[in-house]
Write an enzyme that holds these catalytic residues in place. Structure first.
Site, PDB file in Angstrom:
ATOM      1  N   THR A 118       0.801  -1.213   0.000  1.00 36.04           N
ATOM      2  CA  THR A 118       0.000   0.000   0.000  1.00 36.04           C
ATOM      3  C   THR A 118       0.838   1.269   0.000  1.00 36.04           C
ATOM      4  OG1 THR A 118      -1.723  -1.171   1.223  1.00 36.04           O
ATOM      5  CG2 THR A 118      -1.865   1.233   1.165  1.00 36.04           C
ATOM      6  N   LYS A 141      -1.206  -1.058  -4.091  1.00 41.05           N
ATOM      7  CA  LYS A 141      -2.526  -0.546  -3.728  1.00 41.05           C
ATOM      8  C   LYS A 141      -2.360   0.912  -3.349  1.00 41.05           C
ATOM      9  CE  LYS A 141      -6.057  -1.158  -0.141  1.00 41.05           C
ATOM     10  NZ  LYS A 141      -6.644  -2.125   0.808  1.00 41.05           N
ATOM     11  N   LYS A 143      -3.977   4.496  -1.949  1.00 42.15           N
ATOM     12  CA  LYS A 143      -5.053   5.123  -1.199  1.00 42.15           C
ATOM     13  C   LYS A 143      -5.435   6.442  -1.880  1.00 42.15           C
ATOM     14  CE  LYS A 143      -5.544   2.338   2.396  1.00 42.15           C
ATOM     15  NZ  LYS A 143      -6.824   1.694   2.736  1.00 42.15           N
ATOM     16  N   ASP A 168      -7.985   2.154  -3.632  1.00 46.03           N
ATOM     17  CA  ASP A 168      -8.869   2.112  -2.467  1.00 46.03           C
ATOM     18  C   ASP A 168      -9.309   3.533  -2.139  1.00 46.03           C
ATOM     19  OD1 ASP A 168     -10.258   1.637  -0.174  1.00 46.03           O
ATOM     20  OD2 ASP A 168      -8.604   0.726   0.937  1.00 46.03           O
ATOM     21  N   GLU A 194     -11.672  -0.411  -4.604  1.00 47.45           N
ATOM     22  CA  GLU A 194     -12.279  -0.757  -3.318  1.00 47.45           C
ATOM     23  C   GLU A 194     -13.161   0.380  -2.834  1.00 47.45           C
ATOM     24  OE1 GLU A 194     -10.239  -2.680   0.073  1.00 47.45           O
ATOM     25  OE2 GLU A 194      -8.468  -2.519  -1.211  1.00 47.45           O
ATOM     26  N   ASP A 217     -15.642  -3.253   0.784  1.00 42.00           N
ATOM     27  CA  ASP A 217     -14.815  -3.337   1.982  1.00 42.00           C
ATOM     28  C   ASP A 217     -15.652  -2.930   3.189  1.00 42.00           C
ATOM     29  OD1 ASP A 217     -12.971  -3.276   4.011  1.00 42.00           O
ATOM     30  OD2 ASP A 217     -11.578  -1.923   3.041  1.00 42.00           O
ATOM     31  N   LYS A 239     -11.854  -9.161   5.937  1.00 47.13           N
ATOM     32  CA  LYS A 239     -10.884  -8.778   6.959  1.00 47.13           C
ATOM     33  C   LYS A 239     -11.330  -9.379   8.283  1.00 47.13           C
ATOM     34  CE  LYS A 239      -9.596  -4.314   4.884  1.00 47.13           C
ATOM     35  NZ  LYS A 239      -9.649  -2.835   5.040  1.00 47.13           N
ATOM     36  N   CYS A 267      -6.510  -6.484   5.399  1.00 43.58           N
ATOM     37  CA  CYS A 267      -6.132  -6.360   6.805  1.00 43.58           C
ATOM     38  C   CYS A 267      -6.193  -4.910   7.233  1.00 43.58           C
ATOM     39  CB  CYS A 267      -4.711  -6.888   7.025  1.00 43.58           C
ATOM     40  SG  CYS A 267      -3.425  -5.922   6.168  1.00 43.58           S
ATOM     41  N   ASP A 289      -4.143  -8.741   0.269  1.00 45.96           N
ATOM     42  CA  ASP A 289      -3.641  -7.452   0.753  1.00 45.96           C
ATOM     43  C   ASP A 289      -3.302  -7.604   2.239  1.00 45.96           C
ATOM     44  OD1 ASP A 289      -3.015  -4.766   1.088  1.00 45.96           O
ATOM     45  OD2 ASP A 289      -5.115  -4.172   1.343  1.00 45.96           O
ATOM     46  N   ASP A 291      -0.297  -6.697   3.801  1.00 44.71           N
ATOM     47  CA  ASP A 291       0.997  -6.023   3.881  1.00 44.71           C
ATOM     48  C   ASP A 291       1.238  -5.335   5.219  1.00 44.71           C
ATOM     49  OD1 ASP A 291      -0.895  -4.036   3.577  1.00 44.71           O
ATOM     50  OD2 ASP A 291       0.254  -2.864   2.131  1.00 44.71           O
TER      51      ASP A 291
END
Length: 320
Positions: A118, A141, A143, A168, A194, A217, A239, A267, A289, A291
């Site tokens: 991420t 990924k 943000k 995301d 996401e 999510d 998650k 996570c 995902d 990480d």
């Protein structure tokens, strides 16, 4: 007995999403000791879901002393508290039986998994620099979740032209912003988006084109969430801090597949102790995902090992 401990793991660098920034992962870990054996679990209380370190600690401390996994599913709702205890009970069962959790759960032997890495929300120039630094990773990924995300997306693609990109938005877009960005997401080779719209305000997804697969999510917690995803999402992000542990996460994975969804296993930002049970759920997932430990400046001992093959299963000395 059930013991609860608070721990703080400094991050290698500040982590920012559309809802705020942090410099450390604040977690609660649980230890359950019975018959000379010890089981451990970890959770990350999440304010987005009305949780705090204090409230989750109180939930855990209110449990009966000898509770088992079956009773736990009824005693606590899905969420961080149940997750930590559920995972600790799985670990305890494995230690008592002298068998790994994957065998107890009837799963295949776990293998290393390639995980997304991420990049947090920053100015476009900073995100491009970070993308260049991490361009060797197969999946990045990023943000996003602001009205000005297009320059950030372009910058990351310039910095990492070969990496698969997941976006995301963390509920930060409107339907209009998503519709405007969708063709550009496709053009730039984005593999997944996401949670573009806020949970509870995502009905608009059923009425617009989704040229890039959309993943639930914040809208997906446990099996009870699945009917609400119909026609709006293509992928379910599992998650353990949302499902309330490994028990429900495995059940949600199977139910999501049966309902026709692709599976992503994600996570919160936590240590290897939190990733270890999620690693079992992620076997065979379309996207992984996990990480969290890669973002920390310091991890648990022994940490989960990560190399070119991916994130390896946990050492039993850590969990499972």
């Amino acid at each position: 007995m059930i013991e609860v401990f608070e721990a703080s793991f400094p991050l290698a660098r500040a982590f920012t999403i559309s809802r705020g920034s942090r410099s450390a992962a604040q977690v609660l870990s649980v230890r359950i000791c019975r018959d000379g054996h010890e089981g451990r679990g970890e959770c990350v209380p999440y304010a987005r879901y009305g949780e705090s370190l204090a409230s989750v600690r109180a939930q855990i401390q209110g449990l009966p002393r000898g509770i088992d996994r079956a009773a736990l599913q009824e005693a606590l709702p899905p969420g961080a508290a149940r997750n930590a205890v559920d995972c600790a009970l799985w670990d305890l069962e494995a230690k008592r039986a002298g068998k790994p959790v994957w065998k107890l759960a009837g799963l295949a032997p776990p293998a290393p998994l390639v995980t997304a890495y991420t990049l947090s929300l920053e100015a476009p120039e900073a995100m491009e620099r970070r993308a260049r630094e991490e361009a060797h990773r197969p999946i990045l990924k990023i943000k996003l979740g602001t009205p000005d995300d297009m320059p950030r997306l372009e910058a990351v693609r310039r910095g990492a032209p070969q990496s698969t990109i997941i976006v995301d938005a963390n509920e930060g877009w409107s339907a209009a912003i998503y519709a405007d960005l969708a063709p550009h997401l496709l053009r730039l080779g984005v593999a997944l988006v996401e949670q573009p719209l806020p949970a509870g305000e995502d009905d608009a997804l059923a009425g617009i084109d989704r040229p890039v697969p959309v993943c639930a999510d914040e809208s997906c917690h446990d099996r009870a969430s699945l009917p609400g995803l119909t026609g709006k999402y293509d992928t379910a992000n599992i998650k353990l801090d949302k499902t309330g542990g490994l028990t429900e996460a495995l059940a949600l994975r199977d139910a999501a597949r049966a309902a026709g969804y692709r599976v992503m296993v994600g996570c919160m930002v936590g240590s290897s102790l939190a990733m270890a049970p999620a690693h079992l759920v992620a076997q065979g997932a379309e996207l992984v995902d996990l990480d969290g430990p890669l973002l920390l400046a310091r991890d648990r001992e022994p940490p989960m090992h990560h190399d070119a093959a991916g994130l390896h299963p946990a050492d039993p000395a850590l969990w499972g």
